[in-house]
Structure formats: C-alpha cells, structure tokens
Enzyme design. Structure first.
Site, PDB file in Angstrom:
ATOM      1  N   GLU A   1       0.824  -1.220   0.000  1.00 26.82           N
ATOM      2  CA  GLU A   1       0.000   0.000   0.000  1.00 26.82           C
ATOM      3  C   GLU A   1       0.853   1.263   0.000  1.00 26.82           C
ATOM      4  O   GLU A   1       0.538   2.221  -0.698  1.00 26.82           O
ATOM      5  CB  GLU A   1      -0.980  -0.012   1.174  1.00 26.82           C
ATOM      6  CG  GLU A   1      -2.016  -1.123   1.109  1.00 26.82           C
ATOM      7  CD  GLU A   1      -2.852  -1.159  -0.174  1.00 26.82           C
ATOM      8  OE1 GLU A   1      -2.981  -0.136  -0.875  1.00 26.82           O
ATOM      9  OE2 GLU A   1      -3.383  -2.243  -0.486  1.00 26.82           O
TER      10      GLU A   1
ATOM     11  N   HIS B   1       2.074   2.070  -3.422  1.00 26.77           N
ATOM     12  CA  HIS B   1       1.097   2.818  -4.226  1.00 26.77           C
ATOM     13  C   HIS B   1       1.205   4.316  -3.958  1.00 26.77           C
ATOM     14  O   HIS B   1       1.081   5.130  -4.875  1.00 26.77           O
ATOM     15  CB  HIS B   1      -0.329   2.359  -3.928  1.00 26.77           C
ATOM     16  CG  HIS B   1      -0.706   1.057  -4.550  1.00 26.77           C
ATOM     17  ND1 HIS B   1      -0.397   0.711  -5.852  1.00 26.77           N
ATOM     18  CD2 HIS B   1      -1.412   0.004  -4.041  1.00 26.77           C
ATOM     19  CE1 HIS B   1      -0.879  -0.488  -6.117  1.00 26.77           C
ATOM     20  NE2 HIS B   1      -1.489  -0.953  -5.036  1.00 26.77           N
TER      21      HIS B   1
ATOM     22  N   HIS C   1       0.459  -2.177  -9.716  1.00 28.33           N
ATOM     23  CA  HIS C   1       0.614  -3.622  -9.549  1.00 28.33           C
ATOM     24  C   HIS C   1       1.666  -4.172 -10.501  1.00 28.33           C
ATOM     25  O   HIS C   1       1.741  -3.770 -11.662  1.00 28.33           O
ATOM     26  CB  HIS C   1      -0.721  -4.328  -9.735  1.00 28.33           C
ATOM     27  CG  HIS C   1      -1.664  -4.035  -8.622  1.00 28.33           C
ATOM     28  ND1 HIS C   1      -3.018  -3.893  -8.801  1.00 28.33           N
ATOM     29  CD2 HIS C   1      -1.453  -3.837  -7.304  1.00 28.33           C
ATOM     30  CE1 HIS C   1      -3.584  -3.634  -7.649  1.00 28.33           C
ATOM     31  NE2 HIS C   1      -2.657  -3.585  -6.718  1.00 28.33           N
TER      32      HIS C   1
ATOM     33  N   CYS D   1      10.538  -6.150  -6.251  1.00 29.64           N
ATOM     34  CA  CYS D   1      11.415  -6.727  -7.271  1.00 29.64           C
ATOM     35  C   CYS D   1      12.393  -5.641  -7.718  1.00 29.64           C
ATOM     36  O   CYS D   1      12.237  -4.465  -7.390  1.00 29.64           O
ATOM     37  CB  CYS D   1      10.579  -7.242  -8.448  1.00 29.64           C
ATOM     38  SG  CYS D   1       9.777  -5.937  -9.421  1.00 29.64           S
TER      39      CYS D   1
END
Length: 179
Positions: free
Chosen positions: A130, A133, A139, A164
């Site tokens: 979160e 974001h 995503h 990642c």
C-alpha cells in the site's frame, strides 16, 4: 522536514502495529513516527458488515500531520470498496495516505488456528504494497514482488516483503527513498 507516519486504530494489538512500523522503517530506510488514530466505526456499512475503506482514507486526510510525507494506518476492521467483496488495504496512488486491514490477514478469519508469525509477515507485505502505491507504484506482474496484486492470502504468502528489482529501481527514480 517531512516524516513517515504510521498509526493504528484502537483495536490493533501492539505487536502487529510494531511489525508494520518496523518493516516500513527497514525498507524505506527512514524513521517512522507513530500517530494515535481514532476508531473507524463511522465507516461501518450495516448491509455488508464491513467498513468503507474510502471513508477511512478521508478520515486519515483530516488527521494527517502537516509534516507527514506518508501516513499508513493499520486497522483490524474488514475493509471494502463497493465494486469488490473486500480489500486488504487501499492507498492514494501517488498520494500520502494508505490503510491496511489485518482482518483477512489472520488465519482465524479462515477457520484456522491463530498464527502470529503468519499475521506479522502478511501485514508487513501489505504495508509495503500500500505504501508503494503512495509512491506511484502500480501492480507488478512479478508474483514475488510486494507490489503484485493479491486477491487472496495465498497470493500474499507467495510474495516477498520486498520489491522486485524493477519496482525498487522505479521507486528510487521517483522518490530516492530506497537504500
């Protein structure tokens, strides 16, 4: 100077909140200040027996300190948005505010024996998701990335509590907050 804040609604147990706070501090490499938040009973939808996450974000906007860079709230309440059955959390994309619900991160929600370690790991992953974001991350297709979409707890369990390489690089370019 801007600060990263984390706060919990009154029903959240201290160890769960501390796990979230500490994971944010470790991943972003900044101290996280604590904020006392009110309850979210005002967001209760009797028809769904859940809490409207957008109403919670609006409340956070009213309680967000002026020096806040980001604010993450943690609640035990089961959150939803009208078009979905539930959400594990919600954030303002590219904004300052985010909320994570522990309700469906608990094993006992699914009729299983409580497992504190599983709860803490899931909470840390969702907190990173979160807050990612809020930095503008969307995503990710990499299922092991904290930014991958999770529609059930198995997908959360498959993630790492880290981004990642591509998301970490994007975050560094956008905000310069990663170590």
């Amino acid at each position: 100077m801007k600060h990263f804040y984390a706060g919990a609604t009154p029903e959240v147990a201290r160890p769960a909140f501390e796990a979230v706070r500490d994971s944010l501090a470790a991943e972003y490499g900044v101290p996280v200040k604590e904020l006392v938040l009110p309850g979210v009973e005002f967001a209760f939808d009797a028809g769904r027996q859940q809490y409207r996450s957008l109403d919670v974000l609006e409340m956070l906007g009213r309680h967000c300190p002026a020096d806040a860079w980001k604010l993450l709230a943690v609640t035990e309440r089961d959150l939803f948005v009208p078009v979905l059955t539930f959400v594990f959390g919600q954030a303002q994309l590219g904004g300052r505010l985010a909320v994570v619900s522990l309700a469906r991160l608990r094993q006992e929600f699914y009729g299983l024996a409580p497992n504190g370690q599983v709860l803490l790991e899931r909470a840390a992953k969702e907190a990173l998701h979160e807050t990612g974001h809020t930095f503008g991350l969307v995503h990710c297709a990499d299922r092991s990335c904290a930014m991958s979409l999770a529609t059930n707890v198995r997908q959360i369990d498959e993630k790492r509590a880290a981004w990642c390489a591509a998301c970490a690089a994007q975050l560094r370019r956008m905000q310069g907050v990663m170590r």
